[in-house]
Scaffold this motif. Structure first.
Motif, PDB file in Angstrom:
ATOM      1  N   LEU A 130       4.312   4.104  -8.297  1.00  0.00           N
ATOM      2  CA  LEU A 130       3.328   3.228  -8.923  1.00  0.00           C
ATOM      3  C   LEU A 130       3.242   1.880  -8.209  1.00  0.00           C
ATOM      4  O   LEU A 130       2.150   1.303  -8.082  1.00  0.00           O
ATOM      5  CB  LEU A 130       3.680   3.023 -10.399  1.00  0.00           C
ATOM      6  CG  LEU A 130       2.550   2.501 -11.289  1.00  0.00           C
ATOM      7  CD1 LEU A 130       1.360   3.447 -11.276  1.00  0.00           C
ATOM      8  CD2 LEU A 130       3.053   2.308 -12.715  1.00  0.00           C
ATOM      9  N   LEU A 131       4.362   1.369  -7.697  1.00  0.00           N
ATOM     10  CA  LEU A 131       4.341   0.129  -6.925  1.00  0.00           C
ATOM     11  C   LEU A 131       3.522   0.286  -5.650  1.00  0.00           C
ATOM     12  O   LEU A 131       2.766  -0.610  -5.260  1.00  0.00           O
ATOM     13  CB  LEU A 131       5.764  -0.307  -6.593  1.00  0.00           C
ATOM     14  CG  LEU A 131       6.525  -1.077  -7.685  1.00  0.00           C
ATOM     15  CD1 LEU A 131       7.960  -1.327  -7.232  1.00  0.00           C
ATOM     16  CD2 LEU A 131       5.828  -2.401  -7.994  1.00  0.00           C
ATOM     17  N   ILE A 132       3.685   1.426  -4.978  1.00  0.00           N
ATOM     18  CA  ILE A 132       2.904   1.677  -3.765  1.00  0.00           C
ATOM     19  C   ILE A 132       1.418   1.713  -4.097  1.00  0.00           C
ATOM     20  O   ILE A 132       0.584   1.140  -3.376  1.00  0.00           O
ATOM     21  CB  ILE A 132       3.355   2.987  -3.098  1.00  0.00           C
ATOM     22  CG1 ILE A 132       4.794   2.846  -2.573  1.00  0.00           C
ATOM     23  CG2 ILE A 132       2.426   3.360  -1.943  1.00  0.00           C
ATOM     24  CD1 ILE A 132       5.400   4.146  -2.083  1.00  0.00           C
ATOM     25  N   THR A 133       1.070   2.376  -5.196  1.00  0.00           N
ATOM     26  CA  THR A 133      -0.331   2.422  -5.626  1.00  0.00           C
ATOM     27  C   THR A 133      -0.871   1.014  -5.869  1.00  0.00           C
ATOM     28  O   THR A 133      -1.975   0.666  -5.439  1.00  0.00           O
ATOM     29  CB  THR A 133      -0.465   3.264  -6.907  1.00  0.00           C
ATOM     30  OG1 THR A 133      -0.097   4.618  -6.626  1.00  0.00           O
ATOM     31  CG2 THR A 133      -1.888   3.241  -7.434  1.00  0.00           C
ATOM     32  N   LEU A 134      -0.091   0.197  -6.561  1.00  0.00           N
ATOM     33  CA  LEU A 134      -0.519  -1.170  -6.868  1.00  0.00           C
ATOM     34  C   LEU A 134      -0.734  -1.982  -5.596  1.00  0.00           C
ATOM     35  O   LEU A 134      -1.789  -2.627  -5.423  1.00  0.00           O
ATOM     36  CB  LEU A 134       0.533  -1.840  -7.757  1.00  0.00           C
ATOM     37  CG  LEU A 134       0.273  -3.306  -8.128  1.00  0.00           C
ATOM     38  CD1 LEU A 134      -0.993  -3.432  -8.944  1.00  0.00           C
ATOM     39  CD2 LEU A 134       1.465  -3.890  -8.880  1.00  0.00           C
ATOM     40  N   LEU A 135       0.222  -1.951  -4.669  1.00  0.00           N
ATOM     41  CA  LEU A 135       0.106  -2.751  -3.452  1.00  0.00           C
ATOM     42  C   LEU A 135      -1.025  -2.256  -2.553  1.00  0.00           C
ATOM     43  O   LEU A 135      -1.730  -3.059  -1.932  1.00  0.00           O
ATOM     44  CB  LEU A 135       1.425  -2.741  -2.693  1.00  0.00           C
ATOM     45  CG  LEU A 135       2.506  -3.666  -3.268  1.00  0.00           C
ATOM     46  CD1 LEU A 135       3.781  -3.566  -2.449  1.00  0.00           C
ATOM     47  CD2 LEU A 135       2.034  -5.108  -3.304  1.00  0.00           C
ATOM     48  N   ALA A 136      -1.202  -0.951  -2.480  1.00  0.00           N
ATOM     49  CA  ALA A 136      -2.299  -0.420  -1.662  1.00  0.00           C
ATOM     50  C   ALA A 136      -3.649  -0.891  -2.179  1.00  0.00           C
ATOM     51  O   ALA A 136      -4.562  -1.187  -1.396  1.00  0.00           O
ATOM     52  CB  ALA A 136      -2.236   1.104  -1.631  1.00  0.00           C
ATOM     53  N   ASN A 137      -3.780  -0.990  -3.509  1.00  0.00           N
ATOM     54  CA  ASN A 137      -5.047  -1.431  -4.089  1.00  0.00           C
ATOM     55  C   ASN A 137      -5.210  -2.942  -4.078  1.00  0.00           C
ATOM     56  O   ASN A 137      -6.311  -3.448  -4.309  1.00  0.00           O
ATOM     57  CB  ASN A 137      -5.172  -0.885  -5.513  1.00  0.00           C
ATOM     58  CG  ASN A 137      -5.568   0.577  -5.531  1.00  0.00           C
ATOM     59  OD1 ASN A 137      -6.728   0.912  -5.350  1.00  0.00           O
ATOM     60  ND2 ASN A 137      -4.591   1.453  -5.719  1.00  0.00           N
ATOM     61  N   ILE A 138      -4.140  -3.659  -3.803  1.00  0.00           N
ATOM     62  CA  ILE A 138      -4.241  -5.104  -3.604  1.00  0.00           C
ATOM     63  C   ILE A 138      -4.518  -5.444  -2.145  1.00  0.00           C
ATOM     64  O   ILE A 138      -5.351  -6.303  -1.838  1.00  0.00           O
ATOM     65  CB  ILE A 138      -2.939  -5.801  -4.064  1.00  0.00           C
ATOM     66  CG1 ILE A 138      -2.812  -5.736  -5.584  1.00  0.00           C
ATOM     67  CG2 ILE A 138      -2.913  -7.263  -3.605  1.00  0.00           C
ATOM     68  CD1 ILE A 138      -1.486  -6.276  -6.100  1.00  0.00           C
ATOM     69  N   LEU A 139      -3.863  -4.720  -1.230  1.00  0.00           N
ATOM     70  CA  LEU A 139      -3.858  -5.128   0.175  1.00  0.00           C
ATOM     71  C   LEU A 139      -4.902  -4.437   1.048  1.00  0.00           C
ATOM     72  O   LEU A 139      -5.434  -5.058   1.976  1.00  0.00           O
ATOM     73  CB  LEU A 139      -2.464  -4.878   0.773  1.00  0.00           C
ATOM     74  CG  LEU A 139      -1.333  -5.731   0.192  1.00  0.00           C
ATOM     75  CD1 LEU A 139       0.013  -5.276   0.738  1.00  0.00           C
ATOM     76  CD2 LEU A 139      -1.559  -7.208   0.510  1.00  0.00           C
ATOM     77  N   LEU A 140      -5.202  -3.150   0.794  1.00  0.00           N
ATOM     78  CA  LEU A 140      -6.041  -2.425   1.753  1.00  0.00           C
ATOM     79  C   LEU A 140      -7.326  -1.835   1.176  1.00  0.00           C
ATOM     80  O   LEU A 140      -8.370  -1.909   1.833  1.00  0.00           O
ATOM     81  CB  LEU A 140      -5.227  -1.307   2.418  1.00  0.00           C
ATOM     82  CG  LEU A 140      -4.262  -1.776   3.513  1.00  0.00           C
ATOM     83  CD1 LEU A 140      -3.584  -0.584   4.171  1.00  0.00           C
ATOM     84  CD2 LEU A 140      -4.972  -2.617   4.564  1.00  0.00           C
ATOM     85  N   TRP A 141      -7.282  -1.237  -0.004  1.00  0.00           N
ATOM     86  CA  TRP A 141      -8.510  -0.627  -0.495  1.00  0.00           C
ATOM     87  C   TRP A 141      -9.660  -1.622  -0.652  1.00  0.00           C
ATOM     88  O   TRP A 141     -10.820  -1.276  -0.381  1.00  0.00           O
ATOM     89  CB  TRP A 141      -8.259   0.106  -1.819  1.00  0.00           C
ATOM     90  CG  TRP A 141      -7.748   1.498  -1.638  1.00  0.00           C
ATOM     91  CD1 TRP A 141      -6.562   1.994  -2.077  1.00  0.00           C
ATOM     92  CD2 TRP A 141      -8.390   2.576  -0.951  1.00  0.00           C
ATOM     93  NE1 TRP A 141      -6.417   3.309  -1.702  1.00  0.00           N
ATOM     94  CE2 TRP A 141      -7.531   3.693  -1.011  1.00  0.00           C
ATOM     95  CE3 TRP A 141      -9.609   2.713  -0.288  1.00  0.00           C
ATOM     96  CZ2 TRP A 141      -7.841   4.919  -0.442  1.00  0.00           C
ATOM     97  CZ3 TRP A 141      -9.924   3.938   0.285  1.00  0.00           C
ATOM     98  CH2 TRP A 141      -9.062   5.020   0.199  1.00  0.00           C
ATOM     99  N   PRO A 142      -9.398  -2.897  -1.066  1.00  0.00           N
ATOM    100  CA  PRO A 142     -10.518  -3.838  -1.144  1.00  0.00           C
ATOM    101  C   PRO A 142     -11.194  -4.086   0.199  1.00  0.00           C
ATOM    102  O   PRO A 142     -12.394  -4.370   0.250  1.00  0.00           O
ATOM    103  CB  PRO A 142      -9.857  -5.125  -1.671  1.00  0.00           C
ATOM    104  CG  PRO A 142      -8.651  -4.654  -2.403  1.00  0.00           C
ATOM    105  CD  PRO A 142      -8.159  -3.477  -1.623  1.00  0.00           C
ATOM    106  N   ILE A 143     -10.442  -3.970   1.282  1.00  0.00           N
ATOM    107  CA  ILE A 143     -11.030  -4.180   2.609  1.00  0.00           C
ATOM    108  C   ILE A 143     -12.061  -3.100   2.892  1.00  0.00           C
ATOM    109  O   ILE A 143     -13.170  -3.374   3.372  1.00  0.00           O
ATOM    110  CB  ILE A 143      -9.927  -4.203   3.677  1.00  0.00           C
ATOM    111  CG1 ILE A 143      -9.085  -5.475   3.500  1.00  0.00           C
ATOM    112  CG2 ILE A 143     -10.515  -4.140   5.091  1.00  0.00           C
ATOM    113  CD1 ILE A 143      -7.836  -5.510   4.333  1.00  0.00           C
ATOM    114  N   TYR A 144     -11.714  -1.870   2.572  1.00  0.00           N
ATOM    115  CA  TYR A 144     -12.657  -0.769   2.804  1.00  0.00           C
ATOM    116  C   TYR A 144     -13.872  -0.898   1.877  1.00  0.00           C
ATOM    117  O   TYR A 144     -15.011  -0.651   2.297  1.00  0.00           O
ATOM    118  CB  TYR A 144     -11.958   0.569   2.565  1.00  0.00           C
ATOM    119  CG  TYR A 144     -12.853   1.761   2.805  1.00  0.00           C
ATOM    120  CD1 TYR A 144     -13.114   2.202   4.100  1.00  0.00           C
ATOM    121  CD2 TYR A 144     -13.450   2.437   1.745  1.00  0.00           C
ATOM    122  CE1 TYR A 144     -13.946   3.285   4.331  1.00  0.00           C
ATOM    123  CE2 TYR A 144     -14.278   3.519   1.963  1.00  0.00           C
ATOM    124  CZ  TYR A 144     -14.523   3.945   3.257  1.00  0.00           C
ATOM    125  OH  TYR A 144     -15.349   5.011   3.484  1.00  0.00           O
TER     126      TYR A 144
END
Length: 423
Positions: free
Chosen positions: A243-257
């Motif tokens: 769940l931490l990985i999911t949270l960080l991925a959606n903070i750091l990279l998915w918004p860029i895409y």
């Protein structure tokens, strides 16, 4: 709390194409759910593009378009509540309600009023909110039904096939929406795309009495139900890590895409709108190929390792893409980004379902939906950073931070790398 077990599966299909589509071939209920998902998400992405077009066409304001997008995504913040609903009620009927709600909103609230020229900005924003209420709160039920229908052994394959739906609809849905706007105008496009939700509803209808259910004894307060889902994650070190990985991925990279690809296309690569479309297509095709590969692997070992390593490769490729100014190289790198993202997209849900008890799986996936729901706020944050460092510099920092976190996590929780999910 009891979970209805999936029926005994027919013999495992032979041949590569049969292994890839094994869950569709072996489980009729999952096949109906998969087809329904295809048309439901196709409708969601088509309608989102059409409504966004109408908002900008009506207002000419980038800010009002951003407000529409934020409101459209806001129901993701209801993840914990929707997880409780998923655990307490018949999940197939919840999806029927979601499809019926989306159909009613598009048909009655939007299509009729847009055609009559009586759809002001606030109504379009309301329509976006209603679409979000049809999509996001139903996600925990939609994901847990997969496990109900196929069981643990076929879960990776089934989730990979669902990921294919997401990749196809995110690429094809907006393209079809744009083509319909050009050919029929926005009101005509709304009427035609209504059929997507109608097909989703009709396809789900046979499942209304046959779906696997989770029965929950009443009497517990909403607060206790939500907190029990949180405890189920916190008491499980591996689930917490996922769940931490999911949270960080959606903070750091998915918004860029989601937000900054036009900047990469126009400013860094000198591409027009058509070039942007091809960039996004490369990413979508990469994600499709990655999902097919995972589907073909079936119940493979080291699911945790693929999740962590694949996500780290995804972050590394984003860094490389941000540093590239050569158009062909950028196309290849973004295809690689899509390919690596499939390990993250497919396995985050698979691992959370495998790591948590059936009694709380809806609530756990509700927390996952909440972790994804931080994306609008993260987009604003990264946008502020990009104003100072530029989009490329922001992406390099974000990708590097995610990779460093994953390296540290692998060292701190090595059991996640060894996790296979097999009982």
């Amino acid at each position: 709390m009891a979970q209805v077990a999936p029926p005994a599966a027919p013999p495992r299909p032979d041949g590569l194409h049969r292994r890839v589509f094994a869950s569709l071939l072996r489980y009729p209920r999952f096949r109906l759910l998969w087809v329904s998902n295809l048309f439901f998400f196709g409708g969601v992405w088509t309608q989102t593009l059409i409504l966004g077009w109408l908002v900008f066409d009506t207002t000419g304001s980038e800010f009002r378009l951003a407000v529409f997008t934020a409101v459209r995504l806001a129901p993701m913040m209801l993840g914990p509540l929707s997880g409780v609903v998923s655990d307490r009620f018949d999940r197939a009927r919840l999806l029927l309600a979601a499809s019926g709600w989306a159909l009613a909103v598009v048909l009655l609230l939007l299509s009729v009023l847009v055609s009559a020229g009586a759809a002001p900005y606030w109504l379009l924003v309301t329509g976006g909110l209603c679409l979000g209420l049809a999509q996001s709160p139903s996600q925990p039920a939609r994901s847990t039904l997969v496990l109900d229908f196929v069981g643990r052994e076929s879960l990776s394959n089934a989730n990979a096939l669902n990921s294919i739906v997401m990749n196809m609809t995110q690429v094809i849905g907006p393209a079809i929406g744009g083509a319909m706007i050009s050919a029929l105008g926005a009101p005509g496009a709304l009427w035609v795309s209504t059929a997507w939700f109608a097909v989703s509803l009709v396809t789900l209808w046979p499942l209304r009495h046959t779906a696997g259910r989770v029965a929950h004894a009443g009497g517990e307060s909403l607060r206790r139900l939500v907190s029990s889902g949180i405890r189920a994650v916190l008491d499980n070190r591996l689930a917490t890590a996922v769940l931490l990985i999911t949270l960080l991925a959606n903070i750091l990279l998915w918004p860029i895409y989601q937000a900054f690809m036009p900047v990469f296309a126009k400013v860094h690569l000198g591409l027009d709108a058509g070039g942007l479309g091809w960039l996004l297509t490369c990413s979508g095709l990469g994600g499709l190929v990655g999902s097919l590969i995972i589907a073909a692997l079936g119940d493979f070992r080291y699911k945790g390792a693929m999740f962590v390593v694949g996500t780290a490769i995804w972050g590394t490729l984003w860094v490389a893409f941000a540093a590239s100014s050569v158009v062909p190289v950028s196309f290849v790198l973004l295809a690689g980004v899509g390919l690596a993202s499939s390990a993250f997209g497919v396995l985050q849900t698979t691992l959370l379902l495998m790591l948590t008890p059936p009694a709380v799986q809806g609530r756990v996936l509700g927390l996952q939906e909440l972790a994804i729901g931080v994306m609008p706020l993260a987009t604003i944050m990264l946008g502020a950073v990009a104003e100072i460092l530029g989009v490329a510099g922001t992406t390099m920092i974000s990708g590097s931070l995610l990779v460093l976190f994953l390296v540290g996590l692998a060292l701190a929780v090595p059991s996640l790398l060894r996790y296979s999910g097999r009982t």
